[in-house]
Design a protein around this motif. Structure first.
Motif, PDB file in Angstrom:
ATOM      1  N   ILE A 214       0.877  -1.177   0.000  1.00 52.67           N
ATOM      2  CA  ILE A 214       0.000   0.000   0.000  1.00 52.67           C
ATOM      3  C   ILE A 214       0.915   1.228   0.000  1.00 52.67           C
ATOM      4  N   VAL A 215       0.744   2.081  -0.991  1.00 55.35           N
ATOM      5  CA  VAL A 215       1.757   3.129  -1.191  1.00 55.35           C
ATOM      6  C   VAL A 215       1.128   4.528  -1.206  1.00 55.35           C
ATOM      7  N   PRO A 216       0.979   5.149  -0.037  1.00 51.81           N
ATOM      8  CA  PRO A 216       0.402   6.495  -0.017  1.00 51.81           C
ATOM      9  C   PRO A 216       1.105   7.472  -0.956  1.00 51.81           C
ATOM     10  N   LEU A 217       2.430   7.378  -1.076  1.00 53.95           N
ATOM     11  CA  LEU A 217       3.117   8.326  -1.960  1.00 53.95           C
ATOM     12  C   LEU A 217       2.569   8.232  -3.389  1.00 53.95           C
ATOM     13  N   ALA A 218       2.323   6.992  -3.850  1.00 53.97           N
ATOM     14  CA  ALA A 218       1.866   6.798  -5.222  1.00 53.97           C
ATOM     15  C   ALA A 218       0.411   7.247  -5.390  1.00 53.97           C
ATOM     16  N   ILE A 219      -0.427   6.911  -4.412  1.00 48.21           N
ATOM     17  CA  ILE A 219      -1.855   7.266  -4.530  1.00 48.21           C
ATOM     18  C   ILE A 219      -2.028   8.777  -4.382  1.00 48.21           C
ATOM     19  N   ASN A 220      -1.311   9.352  -3.420  1.00 41.20           N
ATOM     20  CA  ASN A 220      -1.453  10.792  -3.162  1.00 41.20           C
ATOM     21  C   ASN A 220      -1.009  11.650  -4.342  1.00 41.20           C
ATOM     22  N   ARG A 221      -0.204  11.060  -5.239  1.00 37.94           N
ATOM     23  CA  ARG A 221       0.242  11.850  -6.400  1.00 37.94           C
ATOM     24  C   ARG A 221      -0.235  11.198  -7.706  1.00 37.94           C
ATOM     25  N   SER A 222      -1.290  10.398  -7.605  1.00 38.47           N
ATOM     26  CA  SER A 222      -1.806   9.745  -8.811  1.00 38.47           C
ATOM     27  C   SER A 222      -2.526  10.764  -9.690  1.00 38.47           C
ATOM     28  N   ARG A 223      -2.128  10.839 -10.947  1.00 36.21           N
ATOM     29  CA  ARG A 223      -2.783  11.800 -11.868  1.00 36.21           C
ATOM     30  C   ARG A 223      -4.226  11.402 -12.139  1.00 36.21           C
ATOM     31  N   GLU A 224      -4.467  10.104 -12.120  1.00 32.14           N
ATOM     32  CA  GLU A 224      -5.832   9.605 -12.330  1.00 32.14           C
ATOM     33  C   GLU A 224      -6.772  10.163 -11.251  1.00 32.14           C
ATOM     34  N   LEU A 225      -6.268  10.247 -10.025  1.00 32.51           N
ATOM     35  CA  LEU A 225      -7.122  10.645  -8.901  1.00 32.51           C
ATOM     36  C   LEU A 225      -7.083  12.149  -8.594  1.00 32.51           C
ATOM     37  N   TRP A 226      -5.959  12.783  -8.954  1.00 33.72           N
ATOM     38  CA  TRP A 226      -5.802  14.190  -8.577  1.00 33.72           C
ATOM     39  C   TRP A 226      -5.764  15.148  -9.766  1.00 33.72           C
ATOM     40  N   GLY A 227      -5.705  14.583 -10.962  1.00 35.46           N
ATOM     41  CA  GLY A 227      -5.638  15.457 -12.135  1.00 35.46           C
ATOM     42  C   GLY A 227      -4.193  15.701 -12.563  1.00 35.46           C
ATOM     43  N   PRO A 228      -4.042  16.469 -13.655  1.00 36.06           N
ATOM     44  CA  PRO A 228      -2.705  16.632 -14.247  1.00 36.06           C
ATOM     45  C   PRO A 228      -1.699  17.330 -13.327  1.00 36.06           C
ATOM     46  N   ASP A 229      -2.199  18.092 -12.314  1.00 32.91           N
ATOM     47  CA  ASP A 229      -1.245  18.795 -11.429  1.00 32.91           C
ATOM     48  C   ASP A 229      -0.945  17.984 -10.158  1.00 32.91           C
ATOM     49  N   ALA A 230      -1.194  16.667 -10.207  1.00 30.70           N
ATOM     50  CA  ALA A 230      -0.969  15.828  -9.016  1.00 30.70           C
ATOM     51  C   ALA A 230       0.461  15.934  -8.495  1.00 30.70           C
ATOM     52  N   GLY A 231       1.401  16.136  -9.387  1.00 31.96           N
ATOM     53  CA  GLY A 231       2.812  16.169  -8.987  1.00 31.96           C
ATOM     54  C   GLY A 231       3.283  17.549  -8.563  1.00 31.96           C
ATOM     55  N   GLU A 232       2.352  18.494  -8.428  1.00 34.56           N
ATOM     56  CA  GLU A 232       2.748  19.848  -7.986  1.00 34.56           C
ATOM     57  C   GLU A 232       2.321  20.082  -6.544  1.00 34.56           C
ATOM     58  N   PHE A 233       3.114  20.840  -5.825  1.00 36.62           N
ATOM     59  CA  PHE A 233       2.757  21.216  -4.453  1.00 36.62           C
ATOM     60  C   PHE A 233       1.881  22.467  -4.543  1.00 36.62           C
ATOM     61  N   LYS A 234       0.563  22.283  -4.256  1.00 35.48           N
ATOM     62  CA  LYS A 234      -0.381  23.392  -4.475  1.00 35.48           C
ATOM     63  C   LYS A 234      -1.375  23.464  -3.331  1.00 35.48           C
ATOM     64  N   PRO A 235      -1.046  24.147  -2.238  1.00 38.51           N
ATOM     65  CA  PRO A 235      -1.989  24.221  -1.111  1.00 38.51           C
ATOM     66  C   PRO A 235      -3.361  24.737  -1.518  1.00 38.51           C
ATOM     67  N   ASP A 236      -3.405  25.575  -2.574  1.00 37.61           N
ATOM     68  CA  ASP A 236      -4.691  26.171  -2.974  1.00 37.61           C
ATOM     69  C   ASP A 236      -5.743  25.137  -3.357  1.00 37.61           C
ATOM     70  N   ARG A 237      -5.311  23.905  -3.686  1.00 36.48           N
ATOM     71  CA  ARG A 237      -6.324  22.912  -4.075  1.00 36.48           C
ATOM     72  C   ARG A 237      -7.241  22.576  -2.888  1.00 36.48           C
ATOM     73  N   TRP A 238      -6.810  22.931  -1.662  1.00 40.14           N
ATOM     74  CA  TRP A 238      -7.623  22.646  -0.467  1.00 40.14           C
ATOM     75  C   TRP A 238      -8.513  23.819  -0.082  1.00 40.14           C
ATOM     76  N   LEU A 239      -8.520  24.873  -0.923  1.00 40.68           N
ATOM     77  CA  LEU A 239      -9.378  26.042  -0.649  1.00 40.68           C
ATOM     78  C   LEU A 239     -10.549  26.017  -1.627  1.00 40.68           C
ATOM     79  N   PRO A 240     -11.717  26.597  -1.238  1.00 42.40           N
ATOM     80  CA  PRO A 240     -12.856  26.582  -2.159  1.00 42.40           C
ATOM     81  C   PRO A 240     -12.550  27.379  -3.421  1.00 42.40           C
ATOM     82  N   TYR A 241     -12.958  26.833  -4.583  1.00 39.78           N
ATOM     83  CA  TYR A 241     -12.773  27.559  -5.843  1.00 39.78           C
ATOM     84  C   TYR A 241     -13.912  28.549  -6.051  1.00 39.78           C
TER      85      TYR A 241
END
Ligand code: HEM
Length: 555
Positions: A440-467
């Motif tokens: 079970i690999v949190p690093l892989a799931i947490n940065r999966s493009r399938e689950l997070w979109g094309p910017d999965a590999g970027e550090f973007k705190p704003d994704r946790w704020l309402p759009y």
């Protein structure tokens, strides 16, 4: 799949008995050895080459290319950061929820990567998948055989008795303690920086009020003190004392030394008790450290029990809750305490270390966070009783929570863990034979493009704020599924300390960033890809994180 040592030895003995005249001891031994080696070689060819390539029911699953003839993907797995190759495979191999890869000697591993596969392993069929036996013999010495390593009914019983210590209401009450301890810790740190800054030489070219700190050591000592007070009711004083014995003991235990790696590898092939008895230094170091920590925990329990008997116990730390539940023997309580001490401080310290690293890479985020902290919280110099803080203050700091969440997503402190199927079972309708190892690999799931979109590999705190107003997606970082954030796992074996860790982490980070500006000491560290990252359970920069910390005025 393991070699059946007993059967092979028995067959070799029988062969030697019938194949020799039994009058020559040497002849008997030679026949025994020949029979043993022949069986072992046949087994090796079967287990390493034939079974995984042609016969395994898992051989139809998608897998990475470039397998070594004997070593599978092992070279990559040891050379790269923990979880690094799995992250690459998750994002590059088309799959239906499961990926297979081969480890040392082509041993098969499967990795759940879709929400459905993760749900089955962690929630709906959770008790079909147990922790492998080498966890108990290996990690058991560091963590104790407590909640982390218990299985089945025993696990349910322990978890039920420990849950009240992590109830929401109780965690809320811990926030002022977390804040107070973070505040005191930062004041100690600031004194140290100012004292060192006075001695800076001109060649060092450091700005005023600045000194170089190794951040993960500070983080470990502070989180050790916090779990000491809130978990066990004892202040270890590690923040003030860089030579603190307990902190040093944990430092040694969690150092990813080559010997620790060798022992970890041997655990895969030899019985744990044999590995633990091998006469190498790491074994004696762990043995001594573990005995020391056990002794300390036993003392703490004895002293609490005396107070419980005298009806003077009114503490709400984890130990008191466990004691009052009456559900644990003294011996088992020692194991629980060891678990909470280790699991409860290294992980949060690792989260702090990575967050400071990311804020050094993104100074604009660091400034934005500092602004929010300073506008929302009382200065660290303010008297804690005159200016108390509460959980509500932290609820009203969206950027702080966004940075914490994003850091936990992007750098999960425990990047991977292992399970083994205890029975024949299925994942996403794929037959999984008993004994299969599931990574079970949190690093892989947490940065999966399938689950997070094309910017999965970027550090973007704003994704946790309402759009937009009323945007509900912010709570899950706008991910495609709740299973996309795997840092604390999910289900009955998820991290029991999740709420505790998040509250503690927010307090520590707010206090640190409110008071200091952090910059990397070495330019070369800006390239995360080239950083050496290692760890046992948690993964951090192998050579520590060295930063220039500047004490800032105005708050
Ligand atoms: C950022 C901090 C933390 C992270 C990332 C983290 C992560 C995890 C993960 C991934 C697991 C599941 C591991 C597995 O089953 O293989 C786990 C379990 C556990 N964690 Fe944490 N943890 C953190 C903080 C804490 C704290 C502060 C405590 C205690 C105060 C704690 C206590 C435990 C315990 C006792 C378990 C075993 C739970 C069970 O099996 O029922 N953790 N943690």
């Amino acid at each position: 799949m393991g070699l059946r040592w007993h059967a092979v030895t028995a067959i070799s003995l029988i062969y030697a008995y019938f194949a020799t005249s039994r009058t020559s001891v040497l002849g008997f031994l030679a026949s025994f050895l020949v029979a043993w080696v022949v069986q072992f070689s046949l087994f090796a060819v079967w287990a390493v080459i034939l079974y995984p390539t042609f016969f395994s029911p898992l051989s139809g699953l998608p897998e990475p290319s470039g397998n070594g003839w004997v070593m599978g993907q092992w070279r990559r797995i040891v050379d790269e950061r923990p979880g690094g190759p799995m992250l690459d495979w998750t994002n590059s191999i088309p799959n239906n929820g499961l990926i297979r890869f081969r480890s040392l000697f082509n041993q098969e591993r499967i990795m759940p990567v879709s929400p459905q596969a993760l749900k089955e392993v962690l929630v709906t069929k959770n008790y079909d998948f147990t922790k492998p036996s080498e966890f108990v013999t290996g990690l058991g010495r560091l963590l104790g055989i407590g909640l982390f390593l218990a299985e089945g009914e025993e696990h349910k019983h322990q978890r039920r008795n420990l849950l009240p210590a992590f109830a929401f209401r109780h965690l809320k009450d811990l926030v002022p303690i977390f804040w107070d301890m973070s505040r005191e810790g930062v004041l100690v740190m600031a004194d140290k920086v100012l004292a060192e800054a006075q001695q800076n030489s001109d060649e060092e070219k450091l700005p005023p009020k600045t000194a170089v700190l190794e951040i993960s050591d500070w983080a470990s000592r502070m989180t050790l003190d916090i779990i000491g007070v809130t978990g066990l009711g004892r202040d270890f004083g590690a923040t003030k004392d860089p030579d603190n014995d307990l902190a040093k003991t944990y430092n040694v235990l969690f150092s990813p030394s080559p010997q620790a790696q060798l022992l970890g590898m041997l655990q895969l092939f030899l019985p744990g008790w044999v590995v633990n008895m091998l006469p190498i230094k790491r074994n004696s170091t762990v043995g001594h450290a573990s005995a020391e920590i056990r002794g300390l925990c036993a003392d703490l329990i004895a002293s609490k029990k005396r107070r419980l008997a005298a009806k003077t116990l009114d503490d709400h730390d984890i130990l008191s809750v466990a004691l009052e539940s009456g559900g644990f023997t003294d011996e088992n309580l020692v194991d629980q305490l060891m678990t909470f001490l280790a699991a409860g401080h290294e992980t949060t310290a690792t989260a702090m270390t990575w967050t400071i690293y990311m804020l050094c890479l993104h100074p604009e985020m660091q400034d934005r966070l500092r602004e929010e902290v300073r506008s929302r919280l009382p200065s660290l110099d303010a008297d804690a009783t005159a200016a108390p803080v509460s959980a509500l203050d932290f609820d009203h700091m969206p950027y702080l929570n966004a940075v914490c969440n994003e850091s936990l997503r992007y750098h999960p402190p425990a990047p991977m863990s292992l399970r083994v199927s205890a029975v024949d079972t299925t994942i996403c309708d794929q037959h999984v034979p008993k004994g299969t190892r599931v990574m079970i690999v949190p690093l892989a799931i947490n940065r999966s493009r399938e689950l997070w979109g094309p910017d999965a590999g970027e550090f973007k705190p704003d994704r946790w704020l309402p759009y937009f107003e009323g945007d509900k997606g912010a709570a899950s970082g706008h991910a495609a599924s709740n299973y996309a954030f795997l840092t604390f796992f999910h289900g009955p074996r998820s991290c029991i300390g999740q709420g505790f860790a998040k509250a503690e982490f927010a307090c520590l980070l707010a206090a640190w960033v409110g008071r200091f500006r952090f910059e990397l000491r070495d330019e070369k560290d800006r390239d995360e890809g080239k950083m050496k990252i290692k760890g046992i359970i948690t993964a951090r920069p192998a050579d520590g994180l060295w930063v220039k910390a500047t004490v800032l005025d105005g708050w």
